[in-house]
Scaffold this motif. Structure first.
Motif, mmCIF file in Angstrom:
data_model
loop_
_atom_site.group_PDB
_atom_site.id
_atom_site.type_symbol
_atom_site.label_atom_id
_atom_site.label_comp_id
_atom_site.label_asym_id
_atom_site.label_seq_id
_atom_site.Cartn_x
_atom_site.Cartn_y
_atom_site.Cartn_z
ATOM 1 N N PRO A 109 4.313 -9.037 35.606
ATOM 2 C CA PRO A 109 5.168 -8.041 34.940
ATOM 3 C C PRO A 109 4.818 -6.600 35.319
ATOM 4 C CG PRO A 109 4.390 -9.705 33.381
ATOM 5 C CD PRO A 109 3.630 -9.915 34.642
ATOM 6 N N ASP A 110 3.542 -6.340 35.637
ATOM 7 C CA ASP A 110 3.111 -4.997 36.023
ATOM 8 C C ASP A 110 2.517 -5.068 37.427
ATOM 9 O OD1 ASP A 110 2.127 -2.467 36.363
ATOM 10 O OD2 ASP A 110 0.751 -2.512 34.652
ATOM 11 N N PRO A 111 3.287 -4.709 38.452
ATOM 12 C CA PRO A 111 2.803 -4.888 39.825
ATOM 13 C C PRO A 111 1.931 -3.748 40.334
ATOM 14 C CG PRO A 111 5.028 -4.044 39.877
ATOM 15 C CD PRO A 111 4.674 -4.227 38.426
ATOM 16 N N TYR A 112 1.549 -2.815 39.477
ATOM 17 C CA TYR A 112 0.803 -1.637 39.918
ATOM 18 C C TYR A 112 -0.698 -1.844 39.806
ATOM 19 C CZ TYR A 112 5.208 0.861 39.920
ATOM 20 O OH TYR A 112 6.499 1.249 40.186
ATOM 21 N N LEU A 113 -1.411 -1.242 40.747
ATOM 22 C CA LEU A 113 -2.866 -1.288 40.720
ATOM 23 C C LEU A 113 -3.385 -0.363 39.638
ATOM 24 C CD1 LEU A 113 -5.507 -2.206 42.198
ATOM 25 C CD2 LEU A 113 -5.291 -0.132 43.571
ATOM 26 N N TYR B 40 0.046 -9.129 41.927
ATOM 27 C CA TYR B 40 0.868 -7.942 41.719
ATOM 28 C C TYR B 40 2.360 -8.256 41.686
ATOM 29 C CZ TYR B 40 -3.547 -5.644 42.619
ATOM 30 O OH TYR B 40 -4.851 -5.264 42.552
ATOM 31 N N LEU B 41 2.927 -8.689 42.796
ATOM 32 C CA LEU B 41 4.382 -8.811 42.886
ATOM 33 C C LEU B 41 4.958 -9.807 41.900
ATOM 34 C CD1 LEU B 41 4.879 -8.659 46.771
ATOM 35 C CD2 LEU B 41 5.067 -6.797 45.097
ATOM 36 N N ALA B 42 4.239 -10.866 41.603
ATOM 37 C CA ALA B 42 4.764 -11.903 40.703
ATOM 38 C C ALA B 42 4.362 -11.659 39.250
ATOM 39 C CB ALA B 42 4.267 -13.269 41.166
ATOM 40 N N VAL C 261 -0.562 -1.313 56.991
ATOM 41 C CA VAL C 261 -1.182 -1.496 55.683
ATOM 42 C C VAL C 261 -0.153 -2.058 54.693
ATOM 43 C CG1 VAL C 261 -2.564 -0.387 53.892
ATOM 44 C CG2 VAL C 261 -2.593 0.526 56.231
ATOM 45 N N TYR C 262 -0.591 -3.006 53.876
ATOM 46 C CA TYR C 262 0.279 -3.566 52.836
ATOM 47 C C TYR C 262 -0.520 -3.746 51.559
ATOM 48 C CZ TYR C 262 -2.076 -7.997 53.834
ATOM 49 O OH TYR C 262 -3.036 -8.978 54.015
ATOM 50 N N GLY C 263 0.191 -3.759 50.421
ATOM 51 C CA GLY C 263 -0.470 -3.960 49.144
ATOM 52 C C GLY C 263 0.244 -3.233 48.021
ATOM 53 N N PRO C 264 -0.312 -3.255 46.808
ATOM 54 C CA PRO C 264 0.364 -2.675 45.635
ATOM 55 C C PRO C 264 0.483 -1.165 45.715
ATOM 56 C CG PRO C 264 -1.899 -3.282 45.104
ATOM 57 C CD PRO C 264 -1.621 -3.843 46.470
ATOM 58 N N ASN C 265 1.435 -0.642 44.950
ATOM 59 C CA ASN C 265 1.711 0.787 44.794
ATOM 60 C C ASN C 265 2.505 1.377 45.959
ATOM 61 O OD1 ASN C 265 0.070 0.354 42.580
ATOM 62 N ND2 ASN C 265 -1.072 2.250 42.807
ATOM 63 N N ARG D 198 -1.370 -13.620 49.788
ATOM 64 C CA ARG D 198 -1.487 -14.408 48.551
ATOM 65 C C ARG D 198 -1.934 -13.516 47.395
ATOM 66 N NH1 ARG D 198 -5.086 -17.554 50.222
ATOM 67 N NH2 ARG D 198 -3.626 -18.920 51.315
ATOM 68 N N ARG D 199 -2.901 -12.660 47.648
ATOM 69 C CA ARG D 199 -3.391 -11.768 46.593
ATOM 70 C C ARG D 199 -2.307 -10.790 46.169
ATOM 71 N NH1 ARG D 199 -8.897 -8.046 46.937
ATOM 72 N NH2 ARG D 199 -8.682 -7.082 44.870
ATOM 73 N N TYR D 200 -1.610 -10.221 47.125
ATOM 74 C CA TYR D 200 -0.541 -9.267 46.812
ATOM 75 C C TYR D 200 0.532 -9.921 45.946
ATOM 76 C CZ TYR D 200 2.786 -5.436 47.911
ATOM 77 O OH TYR D 200 3.666 -4.383 47.848
ATOM 78 N N VAL D 201 0.944 -11.122 46.334
ATOM 79 C CA VAL D 201 2.004 -11.816 45.596
ATOM 80 C C VAL D 201 1.523 -12.251 44.213
ATOM 81 C CG1 VAL D 201 3.431 -13.898 45.536
ATOM 82 C CG2 VAL D 201 3.248 -12.556 47.653
#
Length: 326
Positions: free
Chosen positions: A322-326, A318-320, A174-178, A312-315
């Motif tokens: 200022p606030d990468p949190y869900l 979120y990652l790119a 599993v990968y993604g924000p938080n 693509r969605r993660y980057v």
């Protein structure tokens, strides 16, 4: 009200967000600590946070709970404290299953693809319960998850938890924000993105399997939003019970993942191979792929996100930012 153990963690906080969006009251069972894990809940606070050591006493107050989503665990594949892992991953799970059976509460829990061990063929990742006792996990974490899966199967067969409405999910990669608090257990997507942003090469482990090319190690990578969708579906379909795989049904190589990260980050792909750490040798899965036929047969029909679209969605979302949190 729904209880989420591990609810301030990676998958747990994403599930918490989805239930919060539905207007469902949630109680998170977790430690927030001092390393900023509270940020996983910043945009969607639960009604209560209960420390894991206080859970038994809290449940004894007979709260109005409709479901327990049990995601809390020691999930490090390199964990070595067997007593701690057993208490956390097995004993606690047994107590929660028993409480849910007694109270008539829906019980959804996290198992793991680590239970499959060194399987290297798609057909070896079958979640058919008839094959459960033949699995051979490679590490303590995988064994603890396998042990509870077996306990569930055997006690239900003996009628000890009769009437329990339950579902277990064998999470794949599993990968993604938080996930930012997870240290060494953070997803490869996040690690490779950080390498790309730093301007260096993306490093991948050399293969330690004869005949398998470097970068050809393959995993079933699943976007966290798809995992949440499966759990929400199981909450909505209380008639569906059993232990199910939770992946996409497609194995993708680490080279594929590296290229997807570079494309999402807008950098030219540059990959270098490094030796696998000694701590992982002998307990590293070079191939995983979920057989999803049983979950599909149970009625789950939502499509799964492709690796390229998920990265693509993660980057981008979120990652790119200022606030990468869900």
């Amino acid at each position: 009200m729904i209880v989420i153990t591990g609810g301030a963690g990676f998958i747990g906080s994403c599930m918490q967000q989805a239930l919060h969006a539905r207007g469902v009251d949630t109680v998170v069972v977790d430690w927030l600590g001092s390393a900023g894990k509270w940020r996983n809940l910043r945009h969607h606070a639960p009604v209560q946070v209960v420390a894991p050591e206080a859970l038994d006493a809290w449940l004894a107050t007979r709260p109005d709970v409709s479901a327990v989503v049990h995601l809390g665990a020691i999930s490090e594949t390199t964990a070595t404290d067997g007593d701690l892992v057993w208490r956390t991953n097995v004993d606690l799970s047994c107590r929660l299953a028993q409480w849910c059976a007694h109270e008539g509460v829906r019980f959804i829990y996290a198992s793991s693809a680590a239970t499959y061990g060194a399987a290297d063929k798609v057909e070896q990742f079958s979640d058919d319960p008839a094959g459960l006792d033949r699995l051979n996990p490679l590490n303590l974490y995988g064994w603890s998850k396998q042990a509870f899966d077996q306990i569930m199967q055997h006690r239900l067969a003996r009628g000890e938890w009769s009437g329990l409405s339950w579902a277990g999910l064998k999470f794949f990669n599993v990968y993604g924000p938080n996930e930012y608090h997870k240290g060494r257990m953070i997803s490869v997507v996040k690690v490779k993105y950080d390498e790309a942003r730093a301007g260096g090469p993306l490093t991948l482990f050399r293969s330690d399997v004869p005949g398998l090319a470097d970068g050809a190690q393959a995993r079933d990578f699943i976007w966290v939003g798809d995992v949440v969708n499966v759990m929400l579906w199981l909450l909505d379909h209380t008639n569906v019970c059993g232990l199910f795989n939770c992946g996409t049904g497609i194995a993708r190589t680490y080279a594929d993942l590296a290229h997807a990260v570079c494309d999402a980050a807008g950098v030219a792909p540059r990959i270098e191979f490094i030796d696998m750490p000694q701590s992982l040798r002998g307990q590293y899965q070079s191939f995983t792929c979920a057989d999803m036929r049983r979950l599909r047969a149970a009625g789950y029909s939502h499509p799964f996100t492709t690796l390229e679209d998920g990265v693509r969605r993660y980057v981008h979302d979120y990652l790119a930012t200022p606030d990468p949190y869900l």
